[in-house]
Design a protein around this motif. Structure first.
Motif, PDB file in Angstrom:
ATOM      1  N   LEU A  68       0.797  -1.251  -0.017  1.00 52.98           N
ATOM      2  CA  LEU A  68      -0.283   0.069   0.077  1.00 52.98           C
ATOM      3  C   LEU A  68       0.650   1.365  -0.003  1.00 52.98           C
ATOM      4  CD1 LEU A  68      -2.907  -0.662   2.418  1.00 52.98           C
ATOM      5  CD2 LEU A  68      -3.110  -0.426  -0.023  1.00 52.98           C
ATOM      6  N   GLY A  69       2.106   1.315   0.765  1.00 52.91           N
ATOM      7  CA  GLY A  69       2.872   2.304   0.691  1.00 52.91           C
ATOM      8  C   GLY A  69       1.840   3.566   1.257  1.00 52.91           C
ATOM      9  N   MET A  70       2.184   4.819   0.399  1.00 55.00           N
ATOM     10  CA  MET A  70       1.556   6.203   0.490  1.00 55.00           C
ATOM     11  C   MET A  70      -0.067   5.843   0.373  1.00 55.00           C
ATOM     12  SD  MET A  70       3.992   8.149   1.402  1.00 55.00           S
ATOM     13  CE  MET A  70       3.028   9.790   1.379  1.00 55.00           C
ATOM     14  N   ALA A  71      -0.517   4.744  -0.313  1.00 57.42           N
ATOM     15  CA  ALA A  71      -1.833   4.580  -0.637  1.00 57.42           C
ATOM     16  C   ALA A  71      -2.648   4.464   0.534  1.00 57.42           C
ATOM     17  CB  ALA A  71      -2.145   3.304  -1.578  1.00 57.42           C
ATOM     18  N   ARG A  72      -1.952   4.160   1.603  1.00 54.04           N
ATOM     19  CA  ARG A  72      -2.637   3.951   3.228  1.00 54.04           C
ATOM     20  C   ARG A  72      -3.276   5.230   3.354  1.00 54.04           C
ATOM     21  NH1 ARG A  72       2.577   4.314   4.457  1.00 54.04           N
ATOM     22  NH2 ARG A  72       3.277   5.359   6.136  1.00 54.04           N
ATOM     23  N   PHE A  73      -2.665   6.453   3.223  1.00 57.44           N
ATOM     24  CA  PHE A  73      -3.311   7.577   3.543  1.00 57.44           C
ATOM     25  C   PHE A  73      -4.517   7.935   2.739  1.00 57.44           C
ATOM     26  CE2 PHE A  73       1.365   8.132   4.298  1.00 57.44           C
ATOM     27  CZ  PHE A  73       1.116   8.247   5.888  1.00 57.44           C
ATOM     28  N   VAL A  74      -4.578   7.428   1.602  1.00 50.41           N
ATOM     29  CA  VAL A  74      -5.935   7.561   0.981  1.00 50.41           C
ATOM     30  C   VAL A  74      -7.027   6.701   1.659  1.00 50.41           C
ATOM     31  CG1 VAL A  74      -7.054   7.300  -1.266  1.00 50.41           C
ATOM     32  CG2 VAL A  74      -4.551   7.871  -1.159  1.00 50.41           C
ATOM     33  N   TYR A 119     -15.341  17.396  -9.330  1.00 47.72           N
ATOM     34  CA  TYR A 119     -16.081  18.559  -8.457  1.00 47.72           C
ATOM     35  C   TYR A 119     -15.270  18.892  -7.172  1.00 47.72           C
ATOM     36  CZ  TYR A 119     -19.996  17.878 -11.574  1.00 47.72           C
ATOM     37  OH  TYR A 119     -20.652  17.851 -12.670  1.00 47.72           O
ATOM     38  N   GLN A 120     -14.937  18.072  -6.472  1.00 47.90           N
ATOM     39  CA  GLN A 120     -14.104  18.259  -5.089  1.00 47.90           C
ATOM     40  C   GLN A 120     -12.747  18.533  -5.512  1.00 47.90           C
ATOM     41  OE1 GLN A 120     -14.079  15.021  -2.380  1.00 47.90           O
ATOM     42  NE2 GLN A 120     -14.138  16.352  -0.587  1.00 47.90           N
ATOM     43  N   LYS A 121     -12.105  18.086  -6.499  1.00 46.69           N
ATOM     44  CA  LYS A 121     -10.675  18.390  -6.782  1.00 46.69           C
ATOM     45  C   LYS A 121      -9.733  17.875  -5.770  1.00 46.69           C
ATOM     46  CE  LYS A 121     -11.851  20.627 -10.724  1.00 46.69           C
ATOM     47  NZ  LYS A 121     -11.633  19.817 -12.058  1.00 46.69           N
ATOM     48  N   LEU A 122     -10.167  16.780  -5.121  1.00 49.33           N
ATOM     49  CA  LEU A 122      -9.333  16.045  -4.079  1.00 49.33           C
ATOM     50  C   LEU A 122      -7.971  15.518  -4.570  1.00 49.33           C
ATOM     51  CD1 LEU A 122      -9.217  15.262  -0.974  1.00 49.33           C
ATOM     52  CD2 LEU A 122     -10.354  13.022  -1.592  1.00 49.33           C
ATOM     53  N   TYR A 123      -8.015  15.016  -5.711  1.00 48.68           N
ATOM     54  CA  TYR A 123      -6.835  14.310  -6.177  1.00 48.68           C
ATOM     55  C   TYR A 123      -5.693  15.330  -6.444  1.00 48.68           C
ATOM     56  CZ  TYR A 123      -9.886  10.459  -6.318  1.00 48.68           C
ATOM     57  OH  TYR A 123     -10.863   9.529  -5.899  1.00 48.68           O
ATOM     58  N   ASP A 124      -6.170  16.663  -7.021  1.00 42.38           N
ATOM     59  CA  ASP A 124      -5.287  17.596  -7.445  1.00 42.38           C
ATOM     60  C   ASP A 124      -4.456  18.063  -6.080  1.00 42.38           C
ATOM     61  OD1 ASP A 124      -6.092  19.222 -10.130  1.00 42.38           O
ATOM     62  OD2 ASP A 124      -7.836  17.969  -9.156  1.00 42.38           O
ATOM     63  N   ALA A 125      -5.447  18.040  -4.788  1.00 42.03           N
ATOM     64  CA  ALA A 125      -4.661  18.320  -3.719  1.00 42.03           C
ATOM     65  C   ALA A 125      -3.622  17.162  -3.379  1.00 42.03           C
ATOM     66  CB  ALA A 125      -5.802  18.812  -2.468  1.00 42.03           C
ATOM     67  N   VAL A 153       2.064  11.930  -2.029  1.00 44.24           N
ATOM     68  CA  VAL A 153       1.027  11.027  -2.736  1.00 44.24           C
ATOM     69  C   VAL A 153       1.129  10.995  -4.201  1.00 44.24           C
ATOM     70  CG1 VAL A 153      -1.326  10.040  -2.974  1.00 44.24           C
ATOM     71  CG2 VAL A 153      -0.379  10.886  -0.791  1.00 44.24           C
ATOM     72  N   GLY A 154       1.230   9.959  -5.074  1.00 40.66           N
ATOM     73  CA  GLY A 154       1.220   9.780  -6.530  1.00 40.66           C
ATOM     74  C   GLY A 154       0.038   9.276  -6.958  1.00 40.66           C
ATOM     75  N   PRO A 155       0.077   9.442  -8.504  1.00 33.12           N
ATOM     76  CA  PRO A 155      -0.908   8.817  -9.148  1.00 33.12           C
ATOM     77  C   PRO A 155      -1.243   7.267  -8.703  1.00 33.12           C
ATOM     78  CG  PRO A 155       0.039   9.948 -10.841  1.00 33.12           C
ATOM     79  CD  PRO A 155       0.922   9.926  -9.307  1.00 33.12           C
ATOM     80  N   ARG A 156      -0.320   6.578  -8.773  1.00 29.90           N
ATOM     81  CA  ARG A 156      -0.510   5.231  -8.353  1.00 29.90           C
ATOM     82  C   ARG A 156      -1.005   4.960  -7.014  1.00 29.90           C
ATOM     83  NH1 ARG A 156       2.684   1.485  -5.420  1.00 29.90           N
ATOM     84  NH2 ARG A 156       4.167   3.268  -5.196  1.00 29.90           N
ATOM     85  N   ASP A 157      -0.497   6.009  -6.111  1.00 34.96           N
ATOM     86  CA  ASP A 157      -1.168   5.736  -4.610  1.00 34.96           C
ATOM     87  C   ASP A 157      -2.588   6.003  -4.503  1.00 34.96           C
ATOM     88  OD1 ASP A 157       1.627   5.211  -3.818  1.00 34.96           O
ATOM     89  OD2 ASP A 157       2.123   7.490  -3.902  1.00 34.96           O
ATOM     90  N   ILE A 158      -2.893   7.148  -5.219  1.00 36.80           N
ATOM     91  CA  ILE A 158      -4.365   7.322  -5.597  1.00 36.80           C
ATOM     92  C   ILE A 158      -5.347   6.263  -5.901  1.00 36.80           C
ATOM     93  CG2 ILE A 158      -6.009   8.709  -6.657  1.00 36.80           C
ATOM     94  CD1 ILE A 158      -3.902  11.114  -6.351  1.00 36.80           C
ATOM     95  N   ILE A 189      -4.959   8.731 -14.068  1.00 38.97           N
ATOM     96  CA  ILE A 189      -4.934   9.917 -13.209  1.00 38.97           C
ATOM     97  C   ILE A 189      -3.608  10.461 -13.681  1.00 38.97           C
ATOM     98  CG2 ILE A 189      -4.687  10.276 -10.847  1.00 38.97           C
ATOM     99  CD1 ILE A 189      -6.427   8.168 -10.183  1.00 38.97           C
ATOM    100  N   ALA A 190      -2.721   9.994 -13.908  1.00 36.05           N
ATOM    101  CA  ALA A 190      -1.301  10.816 -14.079  1.00 36.05           C
ATOM    102  C   ALA A 190      -1.523  11.542 -15.543  1.00 36.05           C
ATOM    103  CB  ALA A 190      -0.261   9.822 -14.235  1.00 36.05           C
ATOM    104  N   THR A 191      -2.501  11.020 -16.405  1.00 38.21           N
ATOM    105  CA  THR A 191      -2.447  11.850 -17.561  1.00 38.21           C
ATOM    106  C   THR A 191      -3.389  12.891 -17.470  1.00 38.21           C
ATOM    107  OG1 THR A 191      -2.379   9.722 -18.969  1.00 38.21           O
ATOM    108  CG2 THR A 191      -3.466  11.415 -20.083  1.00 38.21           C
ATOM    109  N   LEU A 192      -4.503  12.854 -16.680  1.00 35.34           N
ATOM    110  CA  LEU A 192      -5.281  13.767 -16.360  1.00 35.34           C
ATOM    111  C   LEU A 192      -4.835  14.782 -15.461  1.00 35.34           C
ATOM    112  CD1 LEU A 192      -8.704  11.607 -15.610  1.00 35.34           C
ATOM    113  CD2 LEU A 192      -8.297  13.144 -17.852  1.00 35.34           C
ATOM    114  N   LEU A 193      -4.134  14.697 -14.443  1.00 33.83           N
ATOM    115  CA  LEU A 193      -3.613  15.837 -13.486  1.00 33.83           C
ATOM    116  C   LEU A 193      -2.302  15.994 -13.450  1.00 33.83           C
ATOM    117  CD1 LEU A 193      -5.451  14.053 -10.356  1.00 33.83           C
ATOM    118  CD2 LEU A 193      -6.326  15.892 -12.257  1.00 33.83           C
TER     119      LEU A 193
END
Length: 271
Positions: free
Chosen positions: A19-25, A106-112, A118-123, A265-269
């Motif tokens: 999980l790595g950083m994904a645990r924070f998500v 809408y929330q733009k949470l992943y941009d934050a 945290v990276g795209p893979r983690d998200i 996600i990497a492509t979009l953000l």
């Protein structure tokens, strides 16, 4: 430079080791539902209604059913494993589509999140992990209901919840990958268009042998069918080497969904 380079390094990794950083998500989602636990638990209610209205009510008229594995069981016992798989599907797919779409568009949470280490893979891994945990929670609760109702006929049923994790992984990963292509809420009509027929016709309420030969191959291609077949074999003591095919199908589908989602996600953000 340090903040922006971290996502780039993670994006280069082909697949997560843990999980790595994904645990924070995952932790963020758990915190968000801490005050809305009723909504979190509501998803398993629909399969329970189906179990007692169709499995028990209609089952009194149908009597006993011969499964595709050759067992002769009551109709309620036949339907229960399929509804357990459907619980995992519902919990995973709706969390990975509706909730993720709101956070993304809408929330733009992943941009934050991407402004942190945290990276795209983690998200992708974090959100999909949360969706399959939610689906497995529904399945565990449903399994308890089925056990109390006397619809579990094998000790192999202890593996029903781990099997539900595979179902949740497949639907959560593919669901989130599909969500990254959606532009508006109207696009969710396509999700319903795919999920509802799959729920009704993936050997959920009738044995596969009752379908016309021309449709049987189509049913076998659906991920829910593999989840239903796996759960039914575990709960009705029809375990054999053929179950490995269902496990492999769901695991590969989930892995492809995770990889595809992280890249999207990497492509979009990040571009």
């Amino acid at each position: 430079m340090t903040v922006t380079s971290a996502p780039s390094r993670r994006r280069a990794l082909p697949f997560p080791v843990g999980l790595g950083m994904a645990r924070f998500v995952v932790a963020r989602n758990a915190t968000a539902f801490r005050r809305a636990w009723v909504l979190l638990l509501s998803g398993f209610v629909e399969p329970v209604f189906y179990l007692f209205s169709l499995g028990v009510g209609l089952g009194a008229l149908i009597g006993r059913v011969t499964t595709d594995g050759g067992s002769v069981v009551g109709y309620a016992a036949f339907v229960a494993p399929a509804l357990l798989a459907a619980s995992a599907m519902n919990g995973a797919i709706f969390d990975a589509t509706f909730n993720v779409f709101f956070k993304l568009r809408y929330q733009k949470l992943y941009d934050a999140m991407l402004a942190t280490p945290v990276g795209p893979r983690d998200i992708a891994v974090g959100e999909i992990t949360w969706s399959l945990l939610r689906g497995s929670l529904y399945s565990a609760m449903f399994l308890v209901v089925a056990l109390v109702a006397g619809l579990v006929e094998s000790w192999w049923a202890v593996l029903a919840v781990p099997a539900a994790l595979l179902v949740g992984l497949a639907f959560g990963a593919v669901g989130m990958f599909t969500t990254t292509f959606m532009r508006s809420w109207q696009d969710f009509d396509y999700v319903t268009l795919a999920i509802q027929p799959m729920f009704l016709f993936s050997a959920t309420f009738f044995p596969l042998s009752t379908y016309p030969d021309a449709l049987e191959w189509l049913v076998r291609a659906t991920p829910l069918y593999h989840g239903v077949a796996l759960e039914r074999a575990l709960m009705l003591d029809e375990v054999g080497w053929g179950l490995l095919w269902h496990v492999l199908y769901l695991a590969v589908l989930g892995a492809l969904g995770v990889v595809g989602t992280s890249r999207r996600i990497a492509t979009l953000l990040l571009t």
